[in-house]
Design a protein around this motif. Structure first.
Motif, short mmCIF file in Angstrom:
data_model
loop_
_atom_site.label_atom_id
_atom_site.label_comp_id
_atom_site.label_asym_id
_atom_site.label_seq_id
_atom_site.Cartn_x
_atom_site.Cartn_y
_atom_site.Cartn_z
N LEU A 31 -32.45 21.56 -22.05
CA LEU A 31 -31.35 22.44 -22.43
C LEU A 31 -31.77 23.90 -22.38
O LEU A 31 -31.21 24.76 -23.06
N SER A 32 -32.75 24.20 -21.54
CA SER A 32 -33.25 25.56 -21.44
C SER A 32 -32.23 26.48 -20.77
O SER A 32 -31.35 26.03 -20.04
N ARG A 33 -32.37 27.78 -21.06
CA ARG A 33 -31.54 28.82 -20.45
C ARG A 33 -30.03 28.57 -20.65
O ARG A 33 -29.24 28.64 -19.72
N VAL A 86 -31.94 9.02 -30.98
CA VAL A 86 -32.86 9.10 -29.83
C VAL A 86 -34.19 9.75 -30.22
O VAL A 86 -35.08 9.88 -29.38
N SER A 87 -34.32 10.16 -31.47
CA SER A 87 -35.49 10.93 -31.89
C SER A 87 -36.80 10.19 -31.70
O SER A 87 -37.83 10.80 -31.38
N GLU A 88 -36.79 8.88 -31.85
CA GLU A 88 -38.03 8.12 -31.76
C GLU A 88 -38.42 7.79 -30.33
O GLU A 88 -39.57 7.45 -30.06
N ARG A 89 -37.48 7.88 -29.39
CA ARG A 89 -37.78 7.53 -28.00
C ARG A 89 -37.94 8.74 -27.10
O ARG A 89 -38.52 8.64 -26.02
N LEU A 90 -37.42 9.88 -27.53
CA LEU A 90 -37.47 11.08 -26.70
C LEU A 90 -38.92 11.53 -26.50
O LEU A 90 -39.72 11.51 -27.43
N ARG A 91 -39.25 11.93 -25.27
CA ARG A 91 -40.61 12.36 -24.95
C ARG A 91 -40.71 13.84 -24.60
O ARG A 91 -41.77 14.44 -24.74
N MET A 92 -39.63 14.45 -24.13
CA MET A 92 -39.65 15.87 -23.78
C MET A 92 -38.32 16.49 -24.14
O MET A 92 -37.25 15.99 -23.77
N LEU A 93 -38.37 17.62 -24.87
CA LEU A 93 -37.17 18.36 -25.25
C LEU A 93 -37.42 19.84 -24.99
O LEU A 93 -38.35 20.43 -25.55
N ASP A 94 -36.60 20.42 -24.14
CA ASP A 94 -36.76 21.83 -23.77
C ASP A 94 -35.59 22.64 -24.31
O ASP A 94 -34.45 22.49 -23.85
N LEU A 95 -35.86 23.48 -25.31
CA LEU A 95 -34.85 24.36 -25.89
C LEU A 95 -35.21 25.83 -25.69
O LEU A 95 -34.72 26.71 -26.40
N SER A 96 -36.04 26.10 -24.71
CA SER A 96 -36.50 27.47 -24.47
C SER A 96 -35.38 28.33 -23.88
O SER A 96 -34.41 27.82 -23.32
N HIS A 97 -35.54 29.65 -24.04
CA HIS A 97 -34.60 30.63 -23.48
C HIS A 97 -33.17 30.39 -23.98
O HIS A 97 -32.24 30.26 -23.20
N ASN A 98 -33.03 30.33 -25.30
CA ASN A 98 -31.72 30.23 -25.91
C ASN A 98 -31.57 31.32 -26.96
O ASN A 98 -32.29 32.33 -26.91
N ARG A 99 -30.66 31.15 -27.91
CA ARG A 99 -30.41 32.16 -28.95
C ARG A 99 -30.60 31.59 -30.34
O ARG A 99 -29.94 31.99 -31.30
#
Length: 298
Positions: free
Chosen positions: A133-135, A149-162
């Motif tokens: 979910l970047s940019r 999904v918290s226990e199965r998620l391996r990568m979460l991208d929240l960079s470049h947001n507000r």
């Protein structure tokens, strides 16, 4: 900084796309064949031995093929061996699609106009491993955003947001590697407690900086650098609370003292007036002397 995460799901290119599409079409055709086999055989009344025109059958195939694929209208889906990668990057989306395939393993939503991650945004995606979910323009993350999904998620991208702050519950039980860089974080006790529980991406951890802070001297500095130097934002919070309590108690104490002083002064003035009144009255000895003088005259 890496421009794209090297995770479980990698966008297929070239012949890989064709193979994946072929697998998907084959699966769709098998589903259509199964559905058709369950329908009663109908024929043209004028020519009993001739079925309805073939075009009707192809129309049905097209409809079912679209329905079975389940890919959001504004996105593109690729997959192999039953695992689906949903490509929704740079589609001017303002919210996270709700009609995602159940077998989605990677959801790529970078460079859109999404402003919020609502509660249970990824509900019904038991195989989801990567979310990008970047940019975007994300400002808020609900407490139950990654519930399910918290226990199965391996990568979460929240960079470049507000994002300035997130509730601690939003990342509860989240074991994924997380990118939070290039957000206008407000460094305070709540953020410190959130970061303490997260597994931050080591490649971008130094880009998670304080845009503002409870102490302005830490603004502009990497959060991890500040915390590693021994700074504890929660101490500032407690000190601020203690000072507020002290000021409140001092205020009440000052009011009590002021009331006591007013009460004493008021009583003193009353006592003084009463004393002056008593002094203005004729004394008993003077009355007796005057009585004796009158008696003598008589």
């Amino acid at each position: 900084m890496r421009s794209r995460t090297r995770g479980l799901a990698v966008e297929p290119t070239g012949s890989g796309d064709q193979d994946s599409q072929a697998v998907q079409r084959s699966s769709n055709r098998q589903t259509v064949d199964m559905l058709i086999s369950k329908l009663p055989m109908q024929t043209n009344p004028q020519f009993p031995s001739t079925p309805y025109p073939l075009g009707v059958f192809y129309l049905l195939v097209t409809f079912v093929n679209t329905f079975v694929s389940g890919c959001p209208k504004s996105c593109r889906c690729t997959g192999k061996n039953g695992l689906i990668v949903v490509h929704c990057a740079s589609r001017n989306l303002e919210s996270i699609p709700s009609d995602l395939p159940e077998d989605t393993v990677s959801l790529l939503l970078a460079s859109n106009r999404i402003t919020r991650i609502p509660s249970q945004a990824f509900k019904g995606l038991p195989r989801l491993r990567e979310v990008d979910l970047s940019r975007n323009a994300i400002e808020s993350v609900d407490a139950g955003a990654f519930r399910g999904v918290s226990e199965r998620l391996r990568m979460l991208d929240l960079s470049h947001n507000r994002i300035r702050a997130v509730p601690k519950e939003a990342f509860a039980r989240l074991t994924a590697k997380i990118r939070l860089s290039n957000n206008p974080w407000h460094c305070e006790c709540a953020l410190q407690e959130v970061l303490r529980e997260l597994r931050l991406d080591p490649d971008t951890v130094n880009e998670v900086s304080c845009h503002s802070a409870v102490q302005e001297e830490y603004a502009g500095r990497p959060v991890i650098q500040v915390l590693d130097s021994g700074i504890n934002f929660c101490n500032f919070h407690h000190k601020t609370t203690d000072v507020a309590m002290f000021i409140t108690m001092f205020g009440w104490f000052a009011m009590v003292i002021a009331y006591i002083i007013y009460y004493v002064r008021h009583n003193q003035e009353d006592a003084k007036r009463h004393l002056e009144y008593l002094k203005s009255l004729p004394s008993t000895s003077q009355i007796t002397k005057d009585f004796d003088t009158v008696s003598t005259v008589l």
